[in-house]
Enzyme design. Structure first.
Site, PDB file in Angstrom:
ATOM      1  N   ASP A 172      12.205   9.783  13.589  1.00  0.00           N
ATOM      2  CA  ASP A 172      11.033  10.114  13.346  1.00  0.00           C
ATOM      3  C   ASP A 172      11.008  11.194  12.318  1.00  0.00           C
ATOM      4  O   ASP A 172      12.132  11.825  12.043  1.00  0.00           O
ATOM      5  CB  ASP A 172      10.239  10.722  14.532  1.00  0.00           C
ATOM      6  CG  ASP A 172       8.833  11.231  14.162  1.00  0.00           C
ATOM      7  OD1 ASP A 172       8.193  10.440  13.753  1.00  0.00           O
ATOM      8  OD2 ASP A 172       8.703  12.293  14.572  1.00  0.00           O
ATOM      9  N   ASP A 211       8.122  14.114  10.921  1.00  0.00           N
ATOM     10  CA  ASP A 211       7.547  15.110  11.035  1.00  0.00           C
ATOM     11  C   ASP A 211       7.818  15.635  12.914  1.00  0.00           C
ATOM     12  O   ASP A 211       7.538  14.801  13.734  1.00  0.00           O
ATOM     13  CB  ASP A 211       5.715  14.915  11.259  1.00  0.00           C
ATOM     14  CG  ASP A 211       5.516  14.924   9.719  1.00  0.00           C
ATOM     15  OD1 ASP A 211       6.311  15.131   9.000  1.00  0.00           O
ATOM     16  OD2 ASP A 211       4.510  14.070   9.475  1.00  0.00           O
ATOM     17  N   SER A 254       2.714  20.007  11.684  1.00  0.00           N
ATOM     18  CA  SER A 254       1.414  20.913  11.731  1.00  0.00           C
ATOM     19  C   SER A 254       0.396  19.954  12.273  1.00  0.00           C
ATOM     20  O   SER A 254       0.237  18.778  11.760  1.00  0.00           O
ATOM     21  CB  SER A 254       1.234  21.131  10.331  1.00  0.00           C
ATOM     22  OG  SER A 254       0.019  21.740  10.174  1.00  0.00           O
ATOM     23  N   GLN A 267       1.993   8.030   9.194  1.00  0.00           N
ATOM     24  CA  GLN A 267       1.599   9.016   8.020  1.00  0.00           C
ATOM     25  C   GLN A 267      -0.006   8.897   7.700  1.00  0.00           C
ATOM     26  O   GLN A 267      -0.486   8.533   6.724  1.00  0.00           O
ATOM     27  CB  GLN A 267       2.383   8.870   6.783  1.00  0.00           C
ATOM     28  CG  GLN A 267       3.720   9.370   6.799  1.00  0.00           C
ATOM     29  CD  GLN A 267       3.766  10.838   6.940  1.00  0.00           C
ATOM     30  OE1 GLN A 267       2.994  11.543   6.392  1.00  0.00           O
ATOM     31  NE2 GLN A 267       4.661  11.302   7.778  1.00  0.00           N
ATOM     32  N   CYS A 318       3.705   4.205   8.287  1.00  0.00           N
ATOM     33  CA  CYS A 318       2.571   3.533   8.562  1.00  0.00           C
ATOM     34  C   CYS A 318       1.451   4.547   7.632  1.00  0.00           C
ATOM     35  O   CYS A 318       1.326   5.505   8.125  1.00  0.00           O
ATOM     36  CB  CYS A 318       2.251   3.390   9.862  1.00  0.00           C
ATOM     37  SG  CYS A 318       0.404   2.988  10.297  1.00  0.00           S
ATOM     38  N   ARG A 340       1.641   1.086  13.379  1.00  0.00           N
ATOM     39  CA  ARG A 340       1.337   2.278  13.483  1.00  0.00           C
ATOM     40  C   ARG A 340       2.029   2.554  15.091  1.00  0.00           C
ATOM     41  O   ARG A 340       1.701   2.097  16.066  1.00  0.00           O
ATOM     42  CB  ARG A 340      -0.175   2.741  13.748  1.00  0.00           C
ATOM     43  CG  ARG A 340      -0.430   4.189  14.296  1.00  0.00           C
ATOM     44  CD  ARG A 340      -1.987   4.699  14.092  1.00  0.00           C
ATOM     45  NE  ARG A 340      -2.251   5.788  14.617  1.00  0.00           N
ATOM     46  CZ  ARG A 340      -2.012   7.201  14.081  1.00  0.00           C
ATOM     47  NH1 ARG A 340      -1.196   7.024  13.005  1.00  0.00           N
ATOM     48  NH2 ARG A 340      -2.132   8.143  14.698  1.00  0.00           N
ATOM     49  N   ARG A 392       4.910   8.369  21.436  1.00  0.00           N
ATOM     50  CA  ARG A 392       4.679   7.057  20.819  1.00  0.00           C
ATOM     51  C   ARG A 392       6.072   6.619  19.821  1.00  0.00           C
ATOM     52  O   ARG A 392       6.174   5.647  19.772  1.00  0.00           O
ATOM     53  CB  ARG A 392       3.684   7.435  19.492  1.00  0.00           C
ATOM     54  CG  ARG A 392       2.360   7.468  20.092  1.00  0.00           C
ATOM     55  CD  ARG A 392       1.185   7.559  19.304  1.00  0.00           C
ATOM     56  NE  ARG A 392       1.482   8.704  18.630  1.00  0.00           N
ATOM     57  CZ  ARG A 392       0.674   9.592  17.863  1.00  0.00           C
ATOM     58  NH1 ARG A 392      -0.520   8.967  17.302  1.00  0.00           N
ATOM     59  NH2 ARG A 392       0.645  10.678  17.192  1.00  0.00           N
TER      60      ARG A 392
END
Length: 189
Positions: free
Chosen positions: A7, A9, A16, A52, A89, A100, A129
């Site tokens: 992944d 982020d 954030s 994204q 995505c 997603r 997820r």
């Protein structure tokens, strides 16, 4: 092919609630880039699978996303590492796409692109997820306690997490674990 799916982020870079929208906001987590370089040097190919939805929500454009990834690649190169491919995505949650996460569409794209079966491929993320999408494609789930995963530091994972989920302090701890497991398996062979 030795492949790890990461992944982005919260796993590689700081996350954030306001989304990471520009290269200036993209900041690597301590030790994450070095961890990817160590994986590369141990023979592992690294690929990113990332939602994204900021694109679909109109918070940033593809040029900004590409600039973030260019910054990531440049910083990673300075550490002697690389990301082999970035799959993302671009859709908002209400678009009903198959790519997603937690759906496995990105992982199916990765399998197709590299011509591999993802059974047993480590997937590393900071949230449910990420792991659900990987497990749906046959991957081995690894949670890092950075980003969203930090809430589970010192706690037992809820039953909603896939069976067999391994927990690591951060991407560096995961890299250490995977490289050690590979060395042990190689010595036993």
């Amino acid at each position: 092919m030795k492949l790890v799916i990461l992944d982005r982020d919260g796993t590689i870079n700081a996350d954030s609630d306001e989304y990471i929208k520009s290269p200036e906001e993209w900041t690597p987590l301590p030790g994450a880039l070095e961890a990817i370089a160590r994986l590369n040097h141990a023979g592992w190919h690294t690929v990113i699978a990332s939602n994204q939805s900021g694109l679909g929500r109109g918070l940033f454009d593809v040029a900004s996303l590409n600039a973030m990834h260019a910054k990531m690649h440049k910083l990673l190169s300075a550490q002697g590492g690389r990301i082999d491919a970035v799959f993302y995505c671009p859709h908002s949650p209400d678009e009903g796409c198959q790519c997603r996460k937690p759906l496995p569409g990105l992982f199916e794209q990765i399998a197709d692109r590299f011509g591999v079966d993802l059974k047993g491929t480590p997937v590393v993320g900071d949230g449910l997820r990420d792991l659900q999408a990987g497990v749906a494609a046959g991957c081995e789930p690894h949670l890092v306690l950075t980003g969203k995963g930090a809430e589970f530091r010192g706690r037992t994972l809820p039953e909603t997490y896939p069976n067999g989920t391994r927990v690591h302090e951060d991407l560096a701890a995961f890299a250490d674990w995977l490289i050690a497991r590979s060395a042990t398996a190689k010595a036993a062979a």
